[in-house]
Structure formats: C-alpha cells, structure tokens
Design an enzyme around this catalytic site. Structure first.
Site, PDB file in Angstrom:
ATOM      1  N   GLU A 127      -9.785  -2.023  -6.560  1.00 23.76           N
ATOM      2  CA  GLU A 127     -10.231  -1.691  -5.202  1.00 23.76           C
ATOM      3  C   GLU A 127     -11.535  -0.908  -5.216  1.00 23.76           C
ATOM      4  OE1 GLU A 127      -8.813  -3.767  -3.607  1.00 23.76           O
ATOM      5  OE2 GLU A 127      -7.472  -2.825  -2.164  1.00 23.76           O
ATOM      6  N   THR A 138     -15.202  -4.920   3.163  1.00 20.32           N
ATOM      7  CA  THR A 138     -14.568  -3.615   3.379  1.00 20.32           C
ATOM      8  C   THR A 138     -15.610  -2.501   3.311  1.00 20.32           C
ATOM      9  OG1 THR A 138     -12.476  -4.423   2.533  1.00 20.32           O
ATOM     10  CG2 THR A 138     -12.762  -2.050   2.517  1.00 20.32           C
TER      11      THR A 138
HETATM   12  N1  HSE Z   1      -7.709   1.279   4.229  1.00 19.58           N
HETATM   13  C1  HSE Z   1      -8.743   0.351   3.904  1.00 19.58           C
HETATM   14  C2  HSE Z   1      -9.778   0.379   5.006  1.00 19.58           C
HETATM   15  C3  HSE Z   1      -8.163  -1.011   3.777  1.00 19.58           C
HETATM   16  O1  HSE Z   1      -9.371   0.370   6.159  1.00 19.58           O
HETATM   17  O2  HSE Z   1     -10.957   0.416   4.710  1.00 19.58           O
HETATM   18  C4  HSE Z   1      -9.157  -2.060   3.383  1.00 19.58           C
HETATM   19  O3  HSE Z   1      -8.515  -3.317   3.341  1.00 19.58           O
END
Ligand code: HSE
Length: 308
Positions: free
Chosen positions: A130, A183
């Site tokens: 991630e 993201t």
């Molecule tokens: N919690 C993360 C965000 C998830 O909202 O950026 C990304 O898939």
C-alpha cells in the site's frame, strides 16, 4: 524448490464513510490471484501479469514484488520467488486492487515458507504494498483482504487490529464506474487538519457504527454511515456521486458513500432482497449517466485470503 502455491484475495470496501483509514470490509468478488513458485535464484521475479497491462514487472515497482521482498528479507531465506499475478480488480477502482494483490502475495508466500508469520505480520507486509501504491501504508483494505470480515485498525503504532462483528443480514452493494482515481490523488485533496467540531461528529459516527455492528442494530449502522472528512472533498471526483448515493438510500439502503478513495460507491443494506432493490436502482441511475460500470452485490466475506 519448484513448489507452487496460489492464493486468492478479494476486493474490500474501506473507510465505511466515517472510518477514514481505520475501517474496512471484505466482499466476495471481484478478486485477484497470486501464484508463487519457490526458486533458488534468491530474488523475486514478476514472471507474468494477466488482466492488467499497466502494472510494472519490476519487483521494486509492483506491490507483489515489494511485499515478497519484505518477507524474504525478514525470513532470512536464501530462496527466491517467482510470481504470476492474475488481476480481477481494476487498479484505481476504490475497492482495494493493490490490497488484494498484496494480501494474496503475502498469504501465498507465508504458505510456501511454512506459515512462519502470524496474520498480523502478514498485514504489516501487505501494508508495504500500500505504501508503494498510494504513498501511505494504510491497512484498512489489506486487513479485511487478509483476515476477512469487518476490521477496525484501532491503532497503527503499534498495529492493533480488531475484528468487528458481522451482522448476519448485512449486504454490500458496490457500483464501480469505469474510470480511475489514484489513491494518492484522492488523498492529496484532503485537508491535513480538521476542526474539533468536525472531529466530534466523525468520532461519534465511528463509535455509533462499531456499536451498531456489534449490537446488530441496523438503524444505528445506517445513522452512523456519515462522513464529514473525506466525502465533502472527494465527491467532486465522482460524476453523479450525490444522486447515486441518494438513489441508494431512496431504494432502502442503510447508508451509502465512497468506497475507499473512489470512484466506486458502496451501499450497505439489510438483507439480500433489499440489496437487490438497491442495486437495481443504482444500475438504473448509472444508465442515465452513460458511464460504463460494474456492479457487485455481496454479503460480507468472512473468509479472507485463501489458498486455492
Ligand atoms: N483509506 C484509504 C483512503 C483507502 O481513503 O485513502 C484507499 O483505498
């Protein structure tokens, strides 16, 4: 050497509106597969990627490579790993594409290594994927992808993962419009600071949602599915978001919002029948937008990553 293992990890819906970076749940489909073969090369190779042309075969630039390298380093093994990735989840969809690959890689490698790592350690390795994919080692997708069910990241330092009760009638609908939101982009537009007033509203909803999930109080779950932090900023990135969310609620959803960093939109529903009504309503709205999309209806997937 030469032993092969194949693991599967499914899509996940993270944040669940109020729980930015701390809440997530696994659904049943779509999913990614990672097959690993143990080699004596001492290095990680990405030998094949099916289902997505845009991902790198360079192990330093691919989440699977990064996760496997971290596991090899930690285990001290002299063996190498050859990976074949089969993508069922489109990158930049908001339903944990990088998380599913990272989780499947970590799960498969652990199996090949004789299950030397705990589930929590696997989450830590998958978080490195991630970090590569989004610039932040968030665990709200990789935890449910690995462990299944609904997970709460109570703390990152130290990592403390709480498995949350899954009410038996809880169903999830996901609409994934055919567009990509990185993201990192969706994170960059968020305010770095929030006011105390906003924080009070947000943590009230997090508490309400967790209480609702444990007490199986569907109305409380619905009342708590509100986001005062990310949605106000991110909704502008998703065409028709407010109408789509309204449609879900008008058709009986307990609540709806952005799945992860979008563009996917999710709705939680009580019972499969209600979820079917909600998905039909959301589909009908998407047809009026003229944007291609995929739609998924699923109970919460309690299983997590599996060997298959
Ligand atoms: N919690 C993360 C965000 C998830 O909202 O950026 C990304 O898939």
């Amino acid at each position: 050497m030469g032993r092969k293992v194949r693991a599967k990890a499914t899509a996940t819906v993270s944040n669940l509106n109020c729980g930015f970076d701390i809440l997530g749940l696994a659904i049943r489909e779509p999913y990614d597969f990672v097959e690993l073969e143990m080699t004596d090369s001492g290095v990680v190779e990405i030998a094949g990627i099916k289902g997505c042309d845009s991902l790198s075969h360079d192990p330093e630039k691919n989440v699977v490579g990064v996760v496997l390298n971290a596991m090899i380093r930690k285990s001290g093994t002299k063996a190498g790993l050859r990976a074949f990735i089969e993508k069922g989840i489109t990158p930049g969809s908001g339903i944990g594409s990088s998380a599913a690959s990272s989780a499947a890689a970590a799960f498969a490698a652990n199996d090949l290594m004789g299950r030397i790592f705990s589930p929590k350690e696997l989450v830590t390795f998958a978080m490195e994927g991630e970090q590569l994919a989004s610039g932040t080692a968030h665990a709200d997708n990789v935890a449910p992808a690995l462990l299944g069910g609904i997970t709460l990241i109570r703390s990152y330092e130290p990592l403390d993962i709480v498995q949350v009760n899954v009410p038996p009638e809880l169903f999830c609908v996901v609409i994934h419009p055919d567009m990509e939101i990185k993201t990192s982009t969706a994170r960059a537009i968020l305010d770095k600071h929030i006011t105390l007033t906003t924080a009070v509203k947000q943590w009230g909803n997090v508490g309400g949602l967790i209480a609702g999930l444990f007490s199986e109080d569907y109305d409380l779950i619905g009342r708590s599915l509100t986001d005062h932090v990310a949605e106000p900023k991110r909704s502008a990135l998703i065409p028709g978001f407010h109408e789509l969310k309204k449609t879900a609620i008008q058709h009986g959803a307990l609540g709806a919002g952005i799945s992860g960093s979008g563009p996917a939109v999710f709705a939680l529903c009580r019972g499969e029948l209600s979820a079917k009504t909600v998905i039909s309503g959301m589909r009908a709205f998407m047809e009026t937008l003229g944007i291609k999309y995929n739609a998924y209806l699923s109970p919460v997937n309690r299983e997590g990553a599996t060997i298959c």
